[in-house]
Design a protein around this motif. Structure first.
Motif, PDB file in Angstrom:
ATOM      1  N   PRO A  83      47.085  49.034  43.773  1.00 44.86           N
ATOM      2  CA  PRO A  83      46.306  48.258  42.543  1.00 44.86           C
ATOM      3  C   PRO A  83      47.865  48.330  41.531  1.00 44.86           C
ATOM      4  N   VAL A  84      47.389  47.156  40.574  1.00 42.56           N
ATOM      5  CA  VAL A  84      48.442  46.948  40.128  1.00 42.56           C
ATOM      6  C   VAL A  84      48.266  47.009  38.690  1.00 42.56           C
ATOM      7  N   LEU A 129      41.124  37.097  33.789  1.00 44.75           N
ATOM      8  CA  LEU A 129      41.541  38.503  33.640  1.00 44.75           C
ATOM      9  C   LEU A 129      42.713  38.581  32.596  1.00 44.75           C
ATOM     10  N   SER A 130      43.185  39.617  31.927  1.00 43.53           N
ATOM     11  CA  SER A 130      43.332  40.065  30.718  1.00 43.53           C
ATOM     12  C   SER A 130      44.722  41.220  31.150  1.00 43.53           C
ATOM     13  N   VAL A 131      45.428  40.710  29.938  1.00 42.78           N
ATOM     14  CA  VAL A 131      46.657  41.655  30.280  1.00 42.78           C
ATOM     15  C   VAL A 131      45.587  43.128  30.226  1.00 42.78           C
ATOM     16  N   GLY A 132      46.719  43.848  31.009  1.00 40.39           N
ATOM     17  CA  GLY A 132      45.917  45.770  31.198  1.00 40.39           C
ATOM     18  C   GLY A 132      45.238  45.932  32.429  1.00 40.39           C
ATOM     19  N   ASP A 133      45.103  44.694  33.332  1.00 40.68           N
ATOM     20  CA  ASP A 133      43.703  44.757  33.354  1.00 40.68           C
ATOM     21  C   ASP A 133      44.660  45.070  34.870  1.00 40.68           C
ATOM     22  N   TYR A 134      43.991  45.974  36.005  1.00 46.24           N
ATOM     23  CA  TYR A 134      44.468  46.124  36.968  1.00 46.24           C
ATOM     24  C   TYR A 134      43.424  45.634  38.127  1.00 46.24           C
ATOM     25  N   VAL A 135      44.907  44.766  39.279  1.00 43.15           N
ATOM     26  CA  VAL A 135      43.792  44.434  40.123  1.00 43.15           C
ATOM     27  C   VAL A 135      44.196  45.206  41.747  1.00 43.15           C
ATOM     28  N   ILE A 136      43.964  44.726  43.049  1.00 41.33           N
ATOM     29  CA  ILE A 136      43.524  45.517  44.099  1.00 41.33           C
ATOM     30  C   ILE A 136      44.967  43.262  44.562  1.00 41.33           C
ATOM     31  N   LEU A 137      46.596  43.954  44.938  1.00 40.34           N
ATOM     32  CA  LEU A 137      47.480  43.153  45.629  1.00 40.34           C
ATOM     33  C   LEU A 137      47.074  43.330  46.916  1.00 40.34           C
ATOM     34  N   TYR A 145      49.029  38.326  46.675  1.00 40.91           N
ATOM     35  CA  TYR A 145      47.905  37.754  45.474  1.00 40.91           C
ATOM     36  C   TYR A 145      47.426  38.768  45.577  1.00 40.91           C
ATOM     37  N   ALA A 146      45.868  39.111  44.112  1.00 46.32           N
ATOM     38  CA  ALA A 146      45.912  39.572  44.446  1.00 46.32           C
ATOM     39  C   ALA A 146      44.081  39.585  44.388  1.00 46.32           C
ATOM     40  N   LEU A 147      43.371  40.107  45.181  1.00 42.76           N
ATOM     41  CA  LEU A 147      42.135  39.970  45.142  1.00 42.76           C
ATOM     42  C   LEU A 147      41.000  39.956  44.701  1.00 42.76           C
ATOM     43  N   ASN A 148      40.766  41.220  43.732  1.00 44.44           N
ATOM     44  CA  ASN A 148      40.077  41.488  42.316  1.00 44.44           C
ATOM     45  C   ASN A 148      40.396  42.330  41.815  1.00 44.44           C
ATOM     46  N   LYS A 149      39.429  42.096  40.669  1.00 40.76           N
ATOM     47  CA  LYS A 149      39.274  43.249  40.371  1.00 40.76           C
ATOM     48  C   LYS A 149      39.250  44.728  40.077  1.00 40.76           C
ATOM     49  N   LEU A 150      39.693  45.778  39.587  1.00 39.44           N
ATOM     50  CA  LEU A 150      39.731  46.807  39.981  1.00 39.44           C
ATOM     51  C   LEU A 150      39.383  48.095  38.968  1.00 39.44           C
TER      52      LEU A 150
END
Length: 86
Positions: free
Chosen positions: A6-7, A37-45, A49-54
């Motif tokens: 997560p990033v 996506l917005s600033v502050g969102d978390y994604v699985i990296l 590559y970002a794969l999906n929001k978390l």
């Protein structure tokens, strides 16, 4: 073994790129696979590559587990070093 982590999105560069916080390091990642996506969102990296929001709570739990694993590894390494010096 490959690992997805997560990033947090720190800045959006364009529709396909963003800056992400990866353990205190800011790195450009590809976000083309994730919509809205917005600033502050978390994604699985994974491999850049970002794969999906978390969900932020899930990201926090996962990052805490990674931190715990790192502490366990440090304790193990210290124990191994102590055995070698005896």
């Amino acid at each position: 073994m490959c690992l997805a982590i997560p990033v947090r999105i720190e800045a959006l560069i364009d529709a396909e790129r963003a800056l992400a916080d990866i353990g205190g390091v800011r790195k450009e990642i590809n976000i083309a696979l994730v919509d809205d996506l917005s600033v502050g969102d978390y994604v699985i990296l994974h491999v850049g590559y970002a794969l999906n929001k978390l969900d932020p709570e899930e990201a926090a739990r996962t990052l805490a587990l990674f931190e715990e694993l790192g502490q366990l590894q440090e304790a193990y390494d210290e124990a191994q070093a102590g055995e070698g010096g005896a």
